[in-house]
Scaffold this motif. Structure first.
Motif, PDB file in Angstrom:
ATOM      1  N   VAL A 222      80.211 -75.953 -49.867  1.00 23.13           N
ATOM      2  CA  VAL A 222      78.941 -76.297 -50.515  1.00 23.13           C
ATOM      3  C   VAL A 222      78.223 -77.367 -49.692  1.00 23.13           C
ATOM      4  CG1 VAL A 222      77.862 -77.215 -52.612  1.00 23.13           C
ATOM      5  CG2 VAL A 222      79.883 -75.724 -52.790  1.00 23.13           C
ATOM      6  N   GLN A 223      77.001 -77.068 -49.278  1.00 23.86           N
ATOM      7  CA  GLN A 223      76.222 -78.037 -48.521  1.00 23.86           C
ATOM      8  C   GLN A 223      75.799 -79.193 -49.439  1.00 23.86           C
ATOM      9  OE1 GLN A 223      75.546 -77.806 -45.101  1.00 23.86           O
ATOM     10  NE2 GLN A 223      77.070 -76.180 -45.328  1.00 23.86           N
ATOM     11  N   PRO A 224      75.621 -80.398 -48.886  1.00 23.74           N
ATOM     12  CA  PRO A 224      75.139 -81.506 -49.721  1.00 23.74           C
ATOM     13  C   PRO A 224      73.819 -81.138 -50.397  1.00 23.74           C
ATOM     14  CG  PRO A 224      75.867 -82.328 -47.586  1.00 23.74           C
ATOM     15  CD  PRO A 224      75.883 -80.831 -47.494  1.00 23.74           C
ATOM     16  N   CYS A 225      73.703 -81.497 -51.656  1.00 30.58           N
ATOM     17  CA  CYS A 225      72.495 -81.186 -52.422  1.00 30.58           C
ATOM     18  C   CYS A 225      71.262 -81.723 -51.707  1.00 30.58           C
ATOM     19  CB  CYS A 225      72.611 -81.796 -53.821  1.00 30.58           C
ATOM     20  SG  CYS A 225      71.257 -81.341 -54.904  1.00 30.58           S
ATOM     21  N   LEU A 226      70.243 -80.882 -51.610  1.00 32.94           N
ATOM     22  CA  LEU A 226      69.000 -81.256 -50.943  1.00 32.94           C
ATOM     23  C   LEU A 226      68.164 -82.086 -51.907  1.00 32.94           C
ATOM     24  CD1 LEU A 226      67.480 -80.745 -48.253  1.00 32.94           C
ATOM     25  CD2 LEU A 226      66.397 -78.777 -49.383  1.00 32.94           C
ATOM     26  N   MET A 227      68.046 -83.382 -51.616  1.00 31.04           N
ATOM     27  CA  MET A 227      67.428 -84.323 -52.539  1.00 31.04           C
ATOM     28  C   MET A 227      65.947 -84.531 -52.230  1.00 31.04           C
ATOM     29  SD  MET A 227      70.097 -84.811 -54.317  1.00 31.04           S
ATOM     30  CE  MET A 227      69.703 -86.157 -55.454  1.00 31.04           C
ATOM     31  N   MET A 228      65.245 -85.129 -53.188  1.00 31.16           N
ATOM     32  CA  MET A 228      63.825 -85.415 -53.061  1.00 31.16           C
ATOM     33  C   MET A 228      63.655 -86.860 -52.603  1.00 31.16           C
ATOM     34  SD  MET A 228      61.024 -84.728 -56.048  1.00 31.16           S
ATOM     35  CE  MET A 228      59.278 -84.655 -55.674  1.00 31.16           C
ATOM     36  N   GLU A 229      62.830 -87.069 -51.583  1.00 29.53           N
ATOM     37  CA  GLU A 229      62.675 -88.411 -51.027  1.00 29.53           C
ATOM     38  C   GLU A 229      62.074 -89.387 -52.036  1.00 29.53           C
ATOM     39  OE1 GLU A 229      60.544 -88.363 -47.361  1.00 29.53           O
ATOM     40  OE2 GLU A 229      61.966 -87.018 -46.359  1.00 29.53           O
ATOM     41  N   GLU A 230      61.073 -88.941 -52.777  1.00 29.78           N
ATOM     42  CA  GLU A 230      60.433 -89.776 -53.801  1.00 29.78           C
ATOM     43  C   GLU A 230      60.625 -89.088 -55.153  1.00 29.78           C
ATOM     44  OE1 GLU A 230      59.155 -92.721 -53.323  1.00 29.78           O
ATOM     45  OE2 GLU A 230      59.416 -92.694 -51.144  1.00 29.78           O
ATOM     46  N   PRO A 231      61.727 -89.384 -55.850  1.00 29.79           N
ATOM     47  CA  PRO A 231      62.109 -88.582 -57.019  1.00 29.79           C
ATOM     48  C   PRO A 231      61.450 -89.009 -58.329  1.00 29.79           C
ATOM     49  CG  PRO A 231      63.802 -90.191 -56.565  1.00 29.79           C
ATOM     50  CD  PRO A 231      62.753 -90.384 -55.503  1.00 29.79           C
ATOM     51  N   TRP A 232      60.146 -89.300 -58.302  1.00 32.96           N
ATOM     52  CA  TRP A 232      59.413 -89.721 -59.491  1.00 32.96           C
ATOM     53  C   TRP A 232      58.071 -88.988 -59.545  1.00 32.96           C
ATOM     54  CZ3 TRP A 232      62.655 -92.437 -62.356  1.00 32.96           C
ATOM     55  CH2 TRP A 232      63.644 -93.194 -61.732  1.00 32.96           C
ATOM     56  N   TYR A 233      57.539 -88.840 -60.748  1.00 36.46           N
ATOM     57  CA  TYR A 233      56.205 -88.259 -60.967  1.00 36.46           C
ATOM     58  C   TYR A 233      56.068 -86.879 -60.332  1.00 36.46           C
ATOM     59  CZ  TYR A 233      55.394 -93.233 -61.858  1.00 36.46           C
ATOM     60  OH  TYR A 233      55.494 -94.518 -62.328  1.00 36.46           O
ATOM     61  N   TYR A 234      57.110 -86.072 -60.443  1.00 37.01           N
ATOM     62  CA  TYR A 234      57.136 -84.806 -59.712  1.00 37.01           C
ATOM     63  C   TYR A 234      56.820 -83.585 -60.558  1.00 37.01           C
ATOM     64  CZ  TYR A 234      61.818 -84.352 -61.795  1.00 37.01           C
ATOM     65  OH  TYR A 234      62.868 -84.283 -62.673  1.00 37.01           O
ATOM     66  N   ARG A 235      56.900 -83.669 -61.861  1.00 35.84           N
ATOM     67  CA  ARG A 235      56.755 -82.473 -62.697  1.00 35.84           C
ATOM     68  C   ARG A 235      55.286 -82.060 -62.823  1.00 35.84           C
ATOM     69  NH1 ARG A 235      60.884 -80.614 -66.195  1.00 35.84           N
ATOM     70  NH2 ARG A 235      59.188 -79.766 -67.457  1.00 35.84           N
ATOM     71  N   ASN A 236      55.040 -80.746 -62.780  1.00 37.74           N
ATOM     72  CA  ASN A 236      53.677 -80.232 -62.907  1.00 37.74           C
ATOM     73  C   ASN A 236      53.394 -79.669 -64.295  1.00 37.74           C
ATOM     74  OD1 ASN A 236      55.054 -77.787 -62.921  1.00 37.74           O
ATOM     75  ND2 ASN A 236      54.463 -77.239 -60.836  1.00 37.74           N
TER      76      ASN A 236
END
Length: 449
Positions: free
Chosen positions: A112-126
């Protein structure tokens, strides 16, 4: 072990939903907000036959991955689960969760590859849908407290986009002003059940949906004119009428009050129409990484013919089209297929054929044609693929299957079945589509032996 007993314990693992696990004489205790390797004082609040539930009272030894939650109502609100865990800690948790689930349920031991994370993990939902209620004489909006119907009042959600936060706050104030009443689940009185907002990150278009119990909304013309003056990107306002007495959010009746009834967003170079009931991934930044990874794993060729099962409004189908000879997209939601066909026309893509049908039934009919399919792309709902679909997939025998899932447990179940019928998983890539929560999106590639 007894209720209200206090123990000192060390957290050794996590549950699937991010609760800490401690053990006393091999008996598991689940402790919310406790991190692996932390030592603390735990109060036992529930004792059942096979496990207990504890409350973290005090931390004696904190994890290096612990952080202060950004949201002041994190502990009360049921929206986020992991704000107390750093980005690196969330990556470790999600990667391990995928690995453990695939091994335990799927009997699959792929790397399993390391989970691909979000650099700025806030205010992301549309997309946000918030219940509306009253506290005293004041209208409140927010999210439900975990395991209850009590609304935790909220002015700002740190994982929703700022435009939606501002619009919801203004709608709440205006509803109070015009004396419109929230719906009461117990008495079945009142009108406004939820406020739903969709936001297109690339075009900045906003859709506002009033989900109501009754047919009419007080002073709706005044509400719309006021909101459009203050929110110039508000391009459509819709009423969804839901007179049911259950927890289903959207009703069947949709009335477009203002604008075209949809918004448009762009993804991997294509433009998409998004209506009220269209499925569209909630994290538009990460979804480009998710879909591009899936397309890369498919190793598409210009001569390939591909099925995109559970295709929604056609985002993956149309993203693949430039690489292959033909794409067949299938989806059971009629409005999604209407949008998908419109999206194909809008983007001048002619080598994609969309069908509104159950994916399993579609596969049965397709298998009867004895036509070779090179790749099947699968992105089913949380419940996974139907047995009929999997059986016909095996009959079609595509060279590769790329399986995207928002529930790794049902994905693992389906993988186990496909492995029994000659498929092998050789790539696994988790993608963090839902930062601050325990949810995870996962991509696997299976190839025919």
């Amino acid at each position: 072990m007894k209720k209200n007993e206090y123990i000192e314990a060390k957290c050794i693992d996590y549950t699937h939903d991010g609760q800490g696990i401690v053990k006393v004489d091999s008996f598991p205790i689940f402790v919310k907000n406790m991190l692996v390797n932390e030592v603390g004082k735990v109060k036992i609040i529930k004792v059942l036959k096979n496990y207990a539930v504890g409350r973290l009272i005090e931390i004696y030894e904190a994890s290096p991955y612990r952080q202060v939650p950004l949201c002041p109502i994190f502990k009360q609100c049921g929206g986020c689960h992991l704000q107390h865990l750093s980005l690196a800690g969330q990556q470790n948790f999600k990667t391990k969760r995928v690995k453990d689930t695939l091994e335990r349920i799927g009997h699959c031991h792929v790397g399993v590859q390391p989970c691909l994370m979000m650099e700025e993990p806030w205010y992301y939902r549309n997309k946000v849908q918030v219940p509306i209620g009253t506290q005293g004489n004041t209208i409140v909006t927010g999210f439900y407290k975990q395991h209850s119907n009590d609304i935790v009042p909220m002015d700002k959600c740190y994982i929703q986009n700022e435009a939606s936060n501002q619009l919801i706050n203004r709608v709440r104030i205006l509803l109070q002003e015009v004396q419109e009443t929230p719906y009461d689940k117990v008495t079945h009185q009142g009108n406004i059940r939820h406020i739903l907002v969709k936001y297109a990150f690339t075009t900045q278009q906003l859709m506002l949906v009033f989900i109501t119990y009754q047919k009419k909304i007080k002073k709706i013309d005044y509400l719309i004119s006021t909101l459009k003056k203050e929110f110039p990107h508000l391009t459509t306002v819709i009423q969804n009428i839901n007179s049911r007495h259950d927890n289903v959010i959207l009703g069947d009746e949709v009335k477009v009050i203002d604008g075209p009834g949809y918004i448009e967003d762009q993804l991997l170079g294509n433009t998409y129409r998004i209506s009220v009931k269209s499925f569209y991934q909630v994290n538009p930044i990460q979804v480009e990484h998710l879909y591009q990874k899936a397309i890369d794993f498919a190793e598409l060729k210009p001569t390939d013919e591909v099925i995109d099962a559970y295709c929604g409004i056609g985002t993956i189908s149309l993203s693949m089209a430039q690489y292959v000879q033909k794409v067949y997209g299938v989806e059971i939601v009629e409005q999604a297929i209407i949008d998908a066909k419109e999206n194909a026309i809008r983007n001048d893509i002619s080598n994609v054929e969309f069908t509104c049908q159950d994916a399993g039934e579609f596969m049965v009919e397709f298998a009867k044609k004895n036509k070779h399919i090179d790749v099947v792309m699968v992105d089913p709902p949380r419940k996974g693929c139907s047995q009929v679909f999997l059986d016909q997939l095996i009959t079609l025998a595509p060279d590769k299957v790329v399986y995207i899932s928002c529930d790794v447990a049902t994905q693992a179940r389906d993988i186990a079945y496909l492995q029994e019928h000659g498929y092998i998983v050789d790539i696994c890539q988790p993608v963090d589509m839902f930062p601050q929560s325990h949810h995870i999106e996962n991509i696997v590639r299976l190839y025919k032996q």
